[in-house]
Design a protein around this motif. Structure first.
Motif, PDB file in Angstrom:
ATOM      1  N   PRO A 273       0.832  -1.210   0.000  1.00 39.40           N
ATOM      2  CA  PRO A 273       0.000   0.000   0.000  1.00 39.40           C
ATOM      3  C   PRO A 273       0.862   1.254   0.000  1.00 39.40           C
ATOM      4  CG  PRO A 273       0.009  -1.027   2.169  1.00 39.40           C
ATOM      5  CD  PRO A 273       0.674  -1.998   1.245  1.00 39.40           C
ATOM      6  N   PRO A 274       0.415   2.311  -0.681  1.00 34.52           N
ATOM      7  CA  PRO A 274       1.189   3.560  -0.740  1.00 34.52           C
ATOM      8  C   PRO A 274       0.982   4.405   0.512  1.00 34.52           C
ATOM      9  CG  PRO A 274      -0.801   3.794  -2.027  1.00 34.52           C
ATOM     10  CD  PRO A 274      -0.797   2.374  -1.510  1.00 34.52           C
ATOM     11  N   SER A 275       1.188   3.800   1.659  1.00 41.55           N
ATOM     12  CA  SER A 275       0.938   4.451   2.945  1.00 41.55           C
ATOM     13  C   SER A 275       2.257   4.726   3.653  1.00 41.55           C
ATOM     14  CB  SER A 275       0.057   3.564   3.825  1.00 41.55           C
ATOM     15  OG  SER A 275       0.053   4.015   5.167  1.00 41.55           O
ATOM     16  N   PHE A 276       2.516   5.994   3.966  1.00 36.76           N
ATOM     17  CA  PHE A 276       3.728   6.346   4.703  1.00 36.76           C
ATOM     18  C   PHE A 276       3.758   5.640   6.051  1.00 36.76           C
ATOM     19  CE2 PHE A 276       5.733   8.922   7.995  1.00 36.76           C
ATOM     20  CZ  PHE A 276       7.004   9.088   7.482  1.00 36.76           C
ATOM     21  N   SER A 277       2.659   5.706   6.790  1.00 34.02           N
ATOM     22  CA  SER A 277       2.626   5.124   8.134  1.00 34.02           C
ATOM     23  C   SER A 277       2.903   3.628   8.101  1.00 34.02           C
ATOM     24  CB  SER A 277       1.273   5.393   8.795  1.00 34.02           C
ATOM     25  OG  SER A 277       1.072   6.775   8.991  1.00 34.02           O
TER      26      SER A 277
ATOM     27  N   ALA B 167      -5.141   4.939   6.062  1.00 34.75           N
ATOM     28  CA  ALA B 167      -5.938   4.153   7.004  1.00 34.75           C
ATOM     29  C   ALA B 167      -7.322   4.772   7.170  1.00 34.75           C
ATOM     30  CB  ALA B 167      -5.225   4.068   8.351  1.00 34.75           C
ATOM     31  N   LEU B 168      -7.392   6.090   7.189  1.00 34.54           N
ATOM     32  CA  LEU B 168      -8.673   6.790   7.292  1.00 34.54           C
ATOM     33  C   LEU B 168      -9.553   6.487   6.080  1.00 34.54           C
ATOM     34  CD1 LEU B 168     -10.487   8.947   8.649  1.00 34.54           C
ATOM     35  CD2 LEU B 168      -9.179  10.679   7.406  1.00 34.54           C
ATOM     36  N   MET B 169      -8.960   6.484   4.892  1.00 38.04           N
ATOM     37  CA  MET B 169      -9.733   6.197   3.684  1.00 38.04           C
ATOM     38  C   MET B 169     -10.311   4.786   3.717  1.00 38.04           C
ATOM     39  SD  MET B 169      -7.331   8.090   0.820  1.00 38.04           S
ATOM     40  CE  MET B 169      -8.416   7.705  -0.566  1.00 38.04           C
ATOM     41  N   VAL B 170      -9.539   3.841   4.259  1.00 32.87           N
ATOM     42  CA  VAL B 170     -10.021   2.460   4.360  1.00 32.87           C
ATOM     43  C   VAL B 170     -11.112   2.350   5.420  1.00 32.87           C
ATOM     44  CG1 VAL B 170      -9.393   0.097   4.990  1.00 32.87           C
ATOM     45  CG2 VAL B 170      -7.864   1.450   3.546  1.00 32.87           C
TER      46      VAL B 170
ATOM     47  N   THR C  27      -9.421   1.604  -0.683  1.00 38.05           N
ATOM     48  CA  THR C  27      -8.038   1.144  -0.574  1.00 38.05           C
ATOM     49  C   THR C  27      -7.294   1.552  -1.835  1.00 38.05           C
ATOM     50  OG1 THR C  27      -8.662  -0.766   0.780  1.00 38.05           O
ATOM     51  CG2 THR C  27      -6.529  -0.866  -0.346  1.00 38.05           C
ATOM     52  N   LEU C  28      -6.126   2.145  -1.658  1.00 41.35           N
ATOM     53  CA  LEU C  28      -5.330   2.593  -2.793  1.00 41.35           C
ATOM     54  C   LEU C  28      -4.202   1.613  -3.085  1.00 41.35           C
ATOM     55  CD1 LEU C  28      -4.999   6.404  -1.967  1.00 41.35           C
ATOM     56  CD2 LEU C  28      -6.591   5.328  -3.562  1.00 41.35           C
TER      57      LEU C  28
ATOM     58  N   ILE D  93      -7.586   3.322  -7.152  1.00 37.03           N
ATOM     59  CA  ILE D  93      -8.484   2.676  -6.203  1.00 37.03           C
ATOM     60  C   ILE D  93      -8.469   1.180  -6.497  1.00 37.03           C
ATOM     61  CG2 ILE D  93     -10.869   2.488  -5.419  1.00 37.03           C
ATOM     62  CD1 ILE D  93     -11.216   5.435  -6.172  1.00 37.03           C
ATOM     63  N   GLU D  94      -8.256   0.399  -5.459  1.00 38.75           N
ATOM     64  CA  GLU D  94      -8.106  -1.049  -5.622  1.00 38.75           C
ATOM     65  C   GLU D  94      -9.302  -1.656  -6.353  1.00 38.75           C
ATOM     66  OE1 GLU D  94      -6.334  -4.378  -2.732  1.00 38.75           O
ATOM     67  OE2 GLU D  94      -8.270  -3.600  -2.068  1.00 38.75           O
ATOM     68  N   GLY D  95      -8.997  -2.520  -7.318  1.00 38.45           N
ATOM     69  CA  GLY D  95     -10.039  -3.210  -8.060  1.00 38.45           C
ATOM     70  C   GLY D  95     -10.622  -2.415  -9.204  1.00 38.45           C
ATOM     71  N   THR D  96     -10.096  -1.199  -9.446  1.00 39.85           N
ATOM     72  CA  THR D  96     -10.592  -0.355 -10.529  1.00 39.85           C
ATOM     73  C   THR D  96      -9.404   0.256 -11.265  1.00 39.85           C
ATOM     74  OG1 THR D  96     -10.641   1.817  -9.421  1.00 39.85           O
ATOM     75  CG2 THR D  96     -12.456   0.297  -8.948  1.00 39.85           C
ATOM     76  N   THR D  97      -9.715   0.985 -12.322  1.00 39.59           N
ATOM     77  CA  THR D  97      -8.684   1.774 -13.006  1.00 39.59           C
ATOM     78  C   THR D  97      -8.815   3.251 -12.658  1.00 39.59           C
ATOM     79  OG1 THR D  97     -10.107   2.012 -14.963  1.00 39.59           O
ATOM     80  CG2 THR D  97      -8.560   0.143 -14.932  1.00 39.59           C
ATOM     81  N   GLN D  98      -9.643   3.565 -11.675  1.00 37.14           N
ATOM     82  CA  GLN D  98      -9.859   4.955 -11.273  1.00 37.14           C
ATOM     83  C   GLN D  98      -8.702   5.444 -10.406  1.00 37.14           C
ATOM     84  OE1 GLN D  98     -13.669   4.768  -9.285  1.00 37.14           O
ATOM     85  NE2 GLN D  98     -14.769   5.266 -11.163  1.00 37.14           N
ATOM     86  N   LEU D  99      -8.288   6.676 -10.670  1.00 38.41           N
ATOM     87  CA  LEU D  99      -7.211   7.273  -9.890  1.00 38.41           C
ATOM     88  C   LEU D  99      -7.785   7.902  -8.628  1.00 38.41           C
ATOM     89  CD1 LEU D  99      -5.273   8.869 -12.858  1.00 38.41           C
ATOM     90  CD2 LEU D  99      -4.604   6.875 -11.530  1.00 38.41           C
ATOM     91  N   GLY D 100      -7.222   7.519  -7.490  1.00 36.51           N
ATOM     92  CA  GLY D 100      -7.756   8.002  -6.221  1.00 36.51           C
ATOM     93  C   GLY D 100      -6.899   9.026  -5.525  1.00 36.51           C
TER      94      GLY D 100
END
Length: 239
Positions: free
Chosen positions: A80-84, A163-166, A172-173, A210-217
């Protein structure tokens, strides 16, 4: 036979002394080195600068010189592209300080990148991230506002955006595109990173789907301090 410079001999001695010290331990100051080793102030300063070049210490303006260990910041399409999450995986402690959150109309680039519908807006988040309380990066995140209603109410220092987005929005990104270069930030960014003057830093730009899509989140841009972050790219197809 060429005599080795005194500052390098002193740097070697200090490196051996600090090698097993805990991260955040204060290193001797220039004044202390002058008194304890009988060297000039110029030699003491050069020795500490040499340790900084070896990524063994970090000199923070107005605070002092501290033992530092760089972390491997792993960039992998399967992570995941998560810094934390990325920092925590190294055993270090991530944290952040929120600088700004605004909603604004998208510019043409954002409309394309994040596929914002007509009349939609962009949420722009600017923050400082830290590793074991040391400034690590200055990051700007841009997100589609329509997907994240009232996200401002949930954001604060030390809140992981991903984590907030999830947890709140069920989003999920996943990494899609990532560009990294070594460049020099402006004076404001350098100051936020604790440097007296601009120094070369990692500049990263990411587009995450966005996971499972081709949409940019998410679009993100960040300046990361090379004395804290060592970018590690893991590239290859799954077997």
């Amino acid at each position: 036979m060429t005599t080795r410079p005194t500052y390098l001999e002193l740097a070697d001695e200090l490196a051996a002394e600090l090698r097993d010290a805990d991260v955040g331990t204060r290193a001797p100051s220039e004044h202390q080195l002058v008194a304890s080793h009988g060297v000039s102030r110029i030699t003491a300063r050069a020795a500490l600068q040499e340790l900084e070049l070896r990524y063994l210490v970090r000199r923070v303006r107005g605070a002092g010189t501290f033992v530092r260990r760089r972390i491997d910041y792993v960039i992998d399409k399967n992570l995941p592209p998560s810094f934390s999450a990325t920092v925590a995986a190294t055993g270090a402690r991530p944290s952040s300080r929120l600088l700004r959150v605004i909603r604004r109309p998208p510019d043409p680039g954002s409309t394309y990148e994040l596929e914002v519908a007509d009349g939609g807006d962009i949420v722009e988040i600017r923050r400082i991230t830290l590793v074991d309380d040391m400034p690590a990066s200055v990051a700007t995140l841009r997100l589609s506002g329509s997907r994240l209603p009232d996200i401002e109410e949930h954001l604060d220092d030390d809140v992981s955006v991903h984590a907030l987005m999830v947890d709140v929005y069920g989003i999920t990104l996943r990494r899609w595109r990532h560009h990294v270069s070594l460049d020099v930030p402006d004076a404001d960014v350098a100051s936020l990173l604790g440097d007296e003057a601009p120094r070369p830093c990692w500049y990263s730009e990411s587009l995450n789907r966005i996971e499972g899509t081709t949409q940019l989140g998410e679009y993100s841009a960040s300046w990361s301090h090379p004395q804290v972050i060592r970018n590690v790219f893991q590239i290859g197809d799954d077997e």
